[in-house]
Write a protein that holds these residues in place. Structure first.
Motif, mmCIF file in Angstrom:
data_model
loop_
_atom_site.group_PDB
_atom_site.id
_atom_site.type_symbol
_atom_site.label_atom_id
_atom_site.label_comp_id
_atom_site.label_asym_id
_atom_site.label_seq_id
_atom_site.Cartn_x
_atom_site.Cartn_y
_atom_site.Cartn_z
ATOM 1 N N ILE A 105 -2.565 -6.674 10.491
ATOM 2 C CA ILE A 105 -2.343 -7.147 9.112
ATOM 3 C C ILE A 105 -3.250 -6.709 7.890
ATOM 4 C CG2 ILE A 105 -1.815 -9.337 10.055
ATOM 5 C CD1 ILE A 105 -5.491 -8.079 9.374
ATOM 6 N N LEU A 106 -2.688 -5.132 8.147
ATOM 7 C CA LEU A 106 -3.849 -4.530 7.736
ATOM 8 C C LEU A 106 -2.779 -4.880 6.225
ATOM 9 C CD1 LEU A 106 -5.335 -1.922 10.183
ATOM 10 C CD2 LEU A 106 -6.769 -3.057 8.100
ATOM 11 N N ILE A 107 -1.349 -4.198 6.995
ATOM 12 C CA ILE A 107 -0.513 -3.577 5.489
ATOM 13 C C ILE A 107 -0.267 -4.928 4.426
ATOM 14 C CG2 ILE A 107 1.333 -4.902 7.050
ATOM 15 C CD1 ILE A 107 1.512 -2.070 4.431
ATOM 16 N N ASP A 108 -0.915 -5.913 5.311
ATOM 17 C CA ASP A 108 -1.114 -7.699 4.205
ATOM 18 C C ASP A 108 -2.872 -6.964 4.076
ATOM 19 O OD1 ASP A 108 0.967 -7.796 6.904
ATOM 20 O OD2 ASP A 108 1.049 -9.827 5.567
ATOM 21 N N VAL A 109 -3.026 -6.868 4.195
ATOM 22 C CA VAL A 109 -4.183 -6.623 3.413
ATOM 23 C C VAL A 109 -4.100 -4.936 1.999
ATOM 24 C CG1 VAL A 109 -7.005 -6.159 3.655
ATOM 25 C CG2 VAL A 109 -6.283 -7.476 5.244
ATOM 26 N N CYS A 110 -4.059 -4.471 2.525
ATOM 27 C CA CYS A 110 -3.706 -3.260 1.498
ATOM 28 C C CYS A 110 -2.492 -4.203 -0.242
ATOM 29 C CB CYS A 110 -2.652 -2.390 2.305
ATOM 30 S SG CYS A 110 -3.932 -1.376 3.544
ATOM 31 N N TYR A 165 -2.441 -6.944 -0.687
ATOM 32 C CA TYR A 165 -3.730 -7.958 -1.741
ATOM 33 C C TYR A 165 -3.904 -7.540 -2.153
ATOM 34 C CZ TYR A 165 -1.131 -11.239 1.484
ATOM 35 O OH TYR A 165 -0.232 -12.339 2.371
ATOM 36 N N LEU A 166 -5.331 -6.277 -2.094
ATOM 37 C CA LEU A 166 -6.205 -5.384 -2.725
ATOM 38 C C LEU A 166 -5.165 -4.909 -3.857
ATOM 39 C CD1 LEU A 166 -7.971 -4.654 -0.056
ATOM 40 C CD2 LEU A 166 -8.473 -6.248 -1.296
ATOM 41 N N VAL A 167 -4.213 -3.973 -3.104
ATOM 42 C CA VAL A 167 -3.375 -3.238 -4.452
ATOM 43 C C VAL A 167 -3.046 -3.864 -5.348
ATOM 44 C CG1 VAL A 167 -1.535 -1.398 -5.139
ATOM 45 C CG2 VAL A 167 -2.995 -1.097 -3.062
ATOM 46 N N SER A 168 -2.609 -4.649 -5.258
ATOM 47 C CA SER A 168 -1.700 -6.107 -5.851
ATOM 48 C C SER A 168 -3.123 -6.595 -6.898
ATOM 49 C CB SER A 168 -1.043 -7.607 -5.580
ATOM 50 O OG SER A 168 -1.715 -8.273 -4.140
ATOM 51 N N ALA A 169 -3.739 -7.112 -6.102
ATOM 52 C CA ALA A 169 -5.345 -7.817 -7.363
ATOM 53 C C ALA A 169 -5.666 -6.583 -8.403
ATOM 54 C CB ALA A 169 -6.145 -8.399 -6.212
ATOM 55 N N PHE A 170 -5.397 -5.161 -7.807
ATOM 56 C CA PHE A 170 -5.977 -4.419 -8.774
ATOM 57 C C PHE A 170 -4.987 -3.560 -10.107
ATOM 58 C CE2 PHE A 170 -6.255 0.807 -9.867
ATOM 59 C CZ PHE A 170 -7.227 0.761 -10.410
ATOM 60 N N ALA A 226 3.008 -11.342 -13.314
ATOM 61 C CA ALA A 226 3.102 -12.355 -12.542
ATOM 62 C C ALA A 226 3.985 -11.658 -11.017
ATOM 63 C CB ALA A 226 4.048 -13.006 -13.116
ATOM 64 N N LEU A 227 4.870 -10.656 -11.707
ATOM 65 C CA LEU A 227 5.661 -10.027 -10.744
ATOM 66 C C LEU A 227 5.714 -9.296 -9.699
ATOM 67 C CD1 LEU A 227 8.610 -9.086 -13.581
ATOM 68 C CD2 LEU A 227 8.250 -11.459 -12.048
ATOM 69 N N THR A 228 4.041 -8.314 -10.104
ATOM 70 C CA THR A 228 3.584 -7.694 -9.548
ATOM 71 C C THR A 228 2.901 -8.785 -7.847
ATOM 72 O OG1 THR A 228 2.645 -6.277 -10.850
ATOM 73 C CG2 THR A 228 1.111 -6.754 -8.429
ATOM 74 N N LEU A 229 2.534 -9.559 -8.473
ATOM 75 C CA LEU A 229 1.926 -10.731 -6.945
ATOM 76 C C LEU A 229 3.310 -10.928 -6.612
ATOM 77 C CD1 LEU A 229 -0.530 -12.202 -5.883
ATOM 78 C CD2 LEU A 229 0.368 -13.571 -7.546
ATOM 79 N N VAL A 230 4.090 -11.708 -7.545
ATOM 80 C CA VAL A 230 5.502 -12.278 -6.578
ATOM 81 C C VAL A 230 6.061 -11.517 -5.310
ATOM 82 C CG1 VAL A 230 7.935 -12.696 -6.826
ATOM 83 C CG2 VAL A 230 6.146 -14.192 -8.551
ATOM 84 N N SER A 231 6.357 -10.117 -5.870
ATOM 85 C CA SER A 231 6.656 -8.881 -4.686
ATOM 86 C C SER A 231 5.702 -8.432 -4.479
ATOM 87 C CB SER A 231 6.690 -7.630 -5.682
ATOM 88 O OG SER A 231 7.154 -7.730 -7.324
ATOM 89 N N ALA A 232 4.368 -8.596 -4.539
ATOM 90 C CA ALA A 232 3.821 -8.404 -3.034
ATOM 91 C C ALA A 232 3.421 -9.348 -2.634
ATOM 92 C CB ALA A 232 2.220 -8.405 -4.034
ATOM 93 N N ASP A 233 3.674 -10.462 -2.092
ATOM 94 C CA ASP A 233 4.063 -11.755 -1.566
ATOM 95 C C ASP A 233 5.101 -11.852 -1.057
ATOM 96 O OD1 ASP A 233 3.235 -14.183 0.030
ATOM 97 O OD2 ASP A 233 4.137 -15.417 -1.865
#
Length: 1131
Positions: A79-84, A86-91, A121-128
């Motif tokens: 899940i490290l890839i997930d954490v990264c 989420y953090l990158v998209s949030a930034f 919006a698209l950044t968070l959608v893409s990350a998800d």
């Protein structure tokens, strides 16, 4: 546009209040008031505030989500890839959106708000979607999405997209992307085959979820826009009311302080406003003062008396327009000169103009100011004489000493001075020489003789008994000899040959630039949130715009600290109830459909019955909420605005209004809706047999067969439904915020209990959002995120509502203050000018236009108290006497109004017949003025004149004049009432222990009737006065009359005899001007009633009979300590 009101015998339809909360109406109003640009700037600030909340919220959610993943997942490396991600998209999201905090830059490039919102919006959608797709292809792990509903909240509630269409387009795009991802990558592999009939219904369920969440977002946007625009318009109106109130108070002070010094005027002003506030804006008129006697002693002042020589000839030879223009020009010059020399004008006495230096504030040069003013007045009148070719001059007297100043009486407030030194100044004027200033030795001692050429006084002064009695030596000062003054005064007043009345400020209007700047400043101070996390992401540190309101509400639940204000807020009507019901009905329909698609077949019948009951109730409430709006759309937009509504329609109207106005009913409906939603969820949960599902799940793993997924509910469907219910619980309008928090918290807590205890196995074996992340944690985290997101959103909405309500309260307070200020101005004007002139003054005269009137027949009265020595002690008694005289005016407001003109020393002057309906001529407005804006009073006067002229054609001129000769009878009746009142006051004084040397019942009265001219003259203050031979003759009738008698001229006596009043011939009496003329006494018996004979004519207004009981006299006894039961009772 005026709103229609439909009336019927059964009910009244009024959509005005609801109309004020229609978005279309608010848009039109903002455009009409040219507020769109200011609203756009405020809108930027508001959405930046939303954006600041989101940046803080998303940062916290990302940190909490990543922390839980790292702490709960046994295989951290997966899940490290997930954490990264989420953090990158949030930034990226926070960085991109932070550009909007640079308001000036974002304002210059409006596309930035759209682009940054789309990118975020698209950044968070893409990350998800990327992390789910990555694990699907890398680890063959089909995962559910986590941020689908959260992103929709983010778009509608936090993104700074100006237009609803832009937010809707982005929200729909995100929903389509998620639905497509669900169909292509997840549904076909993990849940079901999308092409089967049942599974197709499950797919529609997910679409319904997205539709409902988009509707919730649109609802929030719409309600927020309505409330914000309403607040914005309220703030605009508040500022306009504040500006008007400020100008009205300045106008009030200007009017009042120009007549009465501030130290005396302030108690009067406060008393008027306090009484207006107590009585809800109503106050009787003309009475203003209630035993407020502002008395001041001024030991060192100089008094100037100025008399116009040949004034009597002026008033009898000039027509009304030329006379008023000449006097207005002359007295206007005098007023400006008095202001220049710091001398306060007291009043006009016909041809006499008197003023005092040293009243407003002590002035060591008071004598010099008065003498210089006198020389200036002589210079001005000589200039007027040359320009107008009239034979007039000035005779001026100046004396230095002490005076008593006060405002006495109850009607027609007038500031006056009394004292022996005033009488001496008057006598210096009467014994003076035209074109010279006649001064006393006391005045000369205050002057620098080197600046003036001093000459001996007049012979008339040397033999005057009063001047001899007080050992007054007199001197003359001429304008020719005072070269030092002449040069200075001429230079100063050359430019004032004609008075520029525009120099007076028009206080009812304010420069448009000033108003716009004040509006901009006020809009910049409008608060946008109870706290500003946006400061973390911007350089603005000193914005105190929220301090005012945040100090009035609590931090957590935004409750007004003032409990009464909070109670009023909670019980305010919910005029947006119909919007909440529409949303509740749509969500109710969606939930029932979701229930039917996911419900166990064994409970279908029970579910259908429950759904039918719920939808029926919601539909009834929806019809009640929208019926009035539908009627308005059906009938209000047509030309025919009258419609007879049925009894059922009337009951629906009343029911809707009752629901809107009742907090308890709204709470009951709110709780019923949420309970209905939860009952739908409960039925779905009841259709699941936990033990059988657990057994089937275990066997499917042991024997490797596919489990029946339709045996129990889909946990993610229930989680989305609960999120939807929580959203609805927070979004429903005008429900106490604390109740919303409690209800939604209970819902969240109950669902967490279901997840972790009642159906833990089912939720644990549902799809998760991250590898090895317990599904129950994913469900609970999503519900908790929904709760806090909606809490912050609703907290912001509640703050906006509290701002709106608080401003409405302030607006009503300002409107009430403005109404009181307006009423107080009108009351003050009614106590300075006659009632029929007040409206003209507020329109024509406030714009510095000339006003005058001419009457064929007016009856004038002078009544003087004899042997009344003025002192500080006796002045209070004089005030009580004048007050009683003023209260008599309340009984003379019928067809023929008695108007108080002025008080001069101990003389009371009044007139009857000053009614524009009887005027033969009045001033007109300028011809180039728009006829649509003509004053209604002027139009009424013109119509009255036309009717009267038509009447004279039919009935003859004599009939018209006879019709108005009753004014003479009314004035004689008023004079008799004055004598009765004085007699009753004297009897009242006999009942108390008091010094009898200061009160006397002696009074003489003089009445004369005839043609009179009237008008408003002066530059420093409005002053209504009358001129003409009847004024001069009434004054002579009083001065040559006898104590206890009413003396009248022959013409007046003839009219009174026709009304049956006996007038006894006195003989020929010498009168200044015409010489010896026949005069008459009105016959009065010992009981103060007229002695009458058979009348030829019957008056419309019968004279009031004397009342023998002293208890009916209301004021003096109360003034001296007795009961005062009825201050307005007729005698």
């Amino acid at each position: 546009m005026p709103q229609p009101t439909f009336t019927d015998d059964k009910c009244q339809f009024n959509f005005n209040k609801e109309r004020l909360w229609e978005r279309s109406y608010l848009l039109v109003k903002c455009e009409e008031l040219h507020l769109e640009e200011e609203f756009r700037l405020y809108h930027v600030r508001l959405w930046n505030s939303f954006l600041g909340v989101f940046c803080l919220l998303h940062t916290l959610i990302t940190i909490v989500h990543c922390t839980i993943l790292l702490l709960t997942c046994p295989h951290t490396h997966l899940i490290l890839i997930d954490v990264c991600i989420y953090l990158v998209s949030a930034f990226i999201i926070v960085t991109v959106l932070s550009v909007n905090f640079c308001e000036k830059f974002a304002s210059r490039h409006s596309w930035i708000t759209y682009v940054s919102s789309v990118i975020a919006a698209l950044t968070l959608v893409s990350a998800d979607i990327f992390q789910g797709t990555y694990h699907y292809y890398t680890h063959d792990w089909a995962l559910d999405t986590f941020y689908d509903t959260y992103i929709i909240y983010m778009i509608y509630m936090f993104m700074p997209i100006p237009l609803m269409s832009g937010a809707l387009l982005l929200g729909v795009t995100v929903s389509v992307v998620y639905i497509t991802y669900f169909a292509v990558y997840i549904a076909t592999e993990y849940y079901f085959e999308i092409y089967s009939t049942y599974d197709y219904g499950r797919f529609i369920v997910d679409i319904f979820h997205h539709v409902c969440f988009n509707l919730l977002g649109m609802f929030f946007r719409t309600m927020n826009d309505i409330v914000v625009r309403s607040s914005f318009l309220d703030r605009h109106q508040y500022v306009m009311e504040k500006i008007w109130l400020r100008n009205a108070r300045r106008q009030e002070k200007l009017v009042l302080y120009s007549i009465i010094p501030p130290q005396i005027a302030k108690p009067i002003q406060d008393d008027i406003q306090n009484r207006l506030a107590r009585k809800g804006g109503g106050l009787r008129s003309p009475g203003v003062m209630e035993h407020i006697v502002g008395i001041q002693i001024h030991p060192e002042v100089s008094i100037l008396y100025a008399d116009v020589v040949n004034y009597t000839q002026l008033t009898t030879t000039l027509d009304v327009e030329r006379l008023v223009r000449l006097l207005h020009d002359l007295y206007g010059r005098f007023d400006l000169a008095a202001t220049q020399f710091q001398v306060q004008r007291i009043k006009f006495l016909g041809d006499c103009y008197y003023c005092v230096a040293g009243l407003k504030r002590p002035n060591p040069d008071h004598a010099k100011c008065c003498v210089d003013l006198g020389l200036s007045m002589i210079s001005h009148i000589q200039e007027v004489r040359r320009e107008n070719n009239v034979d007039i001059d000035m005779r001026i007297g100046v004396h230095s000493g002490s005076v008593i100043a006060a405002v006495i009486g109850e009607a027609k407030l007038q500031y006056d001075v009394w004292g022996i030194d005033l009488t001496i100044a008057n006598r210096l004027e009467s014994t003076g020489l035209a074109g010279h200033v006649h001064i006393s030795a006391s005045t000369l001692n205050e002057l620098d003789p080197s600046q003036y050429t001093i000459m001996p006084g007049t012979d008339a002064a040397s033999v005057d008994p009063l001047l001899i009695k007080h050992n007054i030596n007199t001197f003359l000062i001429s304008t020719e000899s005072s070269t030092h003054f002449t040069k200075r005064s001429t230079e100063k007043f050359d430019s004032q040959s004609y008075i520029d009345m525009r120099a007076r400020p028009d206080l009812y209007s304010t420069n448009e630039d000033v108003i716009n700047e004040e509006l901009r400043q006020e809009f910049r101070k409008m608060p946008v949130n109870s706290f500003k996390p946006g400061r973390i992401f911007s350089l603005k540190r000193n914005d105190h715009s929220n301090d005012l309101l945040t100090s009035e509400v609590t931090k957590l639940c935004l409750v007004f600290r003032d409990s009464q204000l909070e109670c009023k807020y909670l019980h305010s009507p919910d005029l947006m109830f119909k919007h909440s019901m529409l949303l509740a009905w749509i969500i109710g329909c969606s939930l029932t459909y979701i229930q039917l698609m996911t419900l166990n077949k064994n409970l279908r019948i029970s579910g259908l019955v429950l759904d039918f009951i719920i939808l029926t109730c919601l539909t009834i409430l929806l019809v009640i909420a929208w019926y009035k709006k539908l009627c308005f759309l059906s009938y209000g937009m047509n030309e025919e605005i009258n419609h007879r509504f049925s009894g059922l329609s009337c009951r629906i109207f009343r029911t809707c209004e009752k629901i809107q106005g009742s907090l308890s009913l709204r709470i009951c409906i709110y709780l019923f809706i949420l309970c209905s939603y939860n009952s739908v969820v409960s039925v779905i949960l009841m259709g699941c047999d936990r033990e059988e599902f657990e057994l089937m799940s275990i066997e499917s793993k042991l024997y490797h067969y596919d489990a029946d997924v339709t045996m129990c509910f889909n946990p993610w469907v229930i989680t989305n439904v609960v999120s939807l219910i929580i959203s609805m619980g927070f979004t429903f309008t005008n429900i106490p915020f604390i109740l919303k928090i409690v209800v939604c918290f209970v819902l969240t807590l109950a669902y967490l209990i279901i997840i972790f205890f009642q159906f833990e196995f089912i939720f644990h074996h549902s799809a998760t959002t991250n590898p090895f992340f317990a599904a129950e944690y994913a469900h609970s985290l999503l519900v908790v995120i929904t709760f806090f997101t909606l809490y912050l959103k609703e907290r912001h909405a509640e703050f906006t509502n509290k701002v709106n309500f608080n401003w409405r309260v302030e607006l009503r307070r300002k409107q009430r203050d403005a109404h009181i200020a307006n009423r107080s101005i009108i009351i003050l004007l009614n106590n300075i000018l006659p009632a029929h002139v007040v409206n003209v003054y507020l329109t024509s005269l406030a714009n510095h236009e000339l006003y005058y009137e001419e009457y064929k027949l007016v009856s004038v009265l002078f009544a003087t108290l004899r042997n009344f020595e003025m002192s500080l002690r006796s002045l209070r008694i004089l005030n009580e006497i004048i007050t009683q005289f003023d209260r008599l005016l309340h009984h003379y407001k019928g067809n023929y109004l008695v108007e108080k003109i002025k008080i001069v020393g101990c003389t009371y002057m009044a007139a009857c017949g000053l009614d524009v309906r009887f005027a033969d001529r009045i001033s007109k407005k300028s011809d180039n003025e728009d006829s649509n804006n003509r004053d209604s009073l002027m139009e009424e006067v013109q119509q009255a004149l036309m009717i009267r002229r038509a009447s004279s054609t039919v009935s003859g001129q004599s009939h018209r004049e006879n019709l108005h000769e009753e004014v003479v009878f009314v004035m004689a009746t008023f004079a008799l009432d004055l004598m009765r009142t004085l007699w009753m006051l004297n009897k009242a004084y006999e009942t108390v222990s008091y010094d009898r040397t200061i009160i006397t019942p002696d009074m003489s009265v003089g009445i004369s009737s005839g043609e009179v001219m009237a008008g408003v003259v002066g530059a420093s203050q409005p002053y209504y006065d009358i001129w003409g031979d009847p004024v001069n003759m009434a004054s002579r009738m009083d001065s040559t009359g006898m104590i206890g008698h009413i003396q009248v001229t022959k013409e007046t006596a003839i009219i009174l005899r026709e009304f049956g009043i006996v007038c006894n011939y006195r003989g020929k009496t010498y009168v200044k001007g015409p010489g010896k003329i026949p005069t008459y006494f009105v016959a009065i018996d010992n009981n103060y009633d007229f002695i009458t004979v058979d009348a030829k004519r019957t008056p419309r207004q019968q004279h009031r009979q004397r009342i023998a009981s002293l208890s009916d006299n209301e004021s003096l006894a109360g003034y001296l300590g007795f009961d005062d039961e009825d201050s307005n009772r007729e005698y």
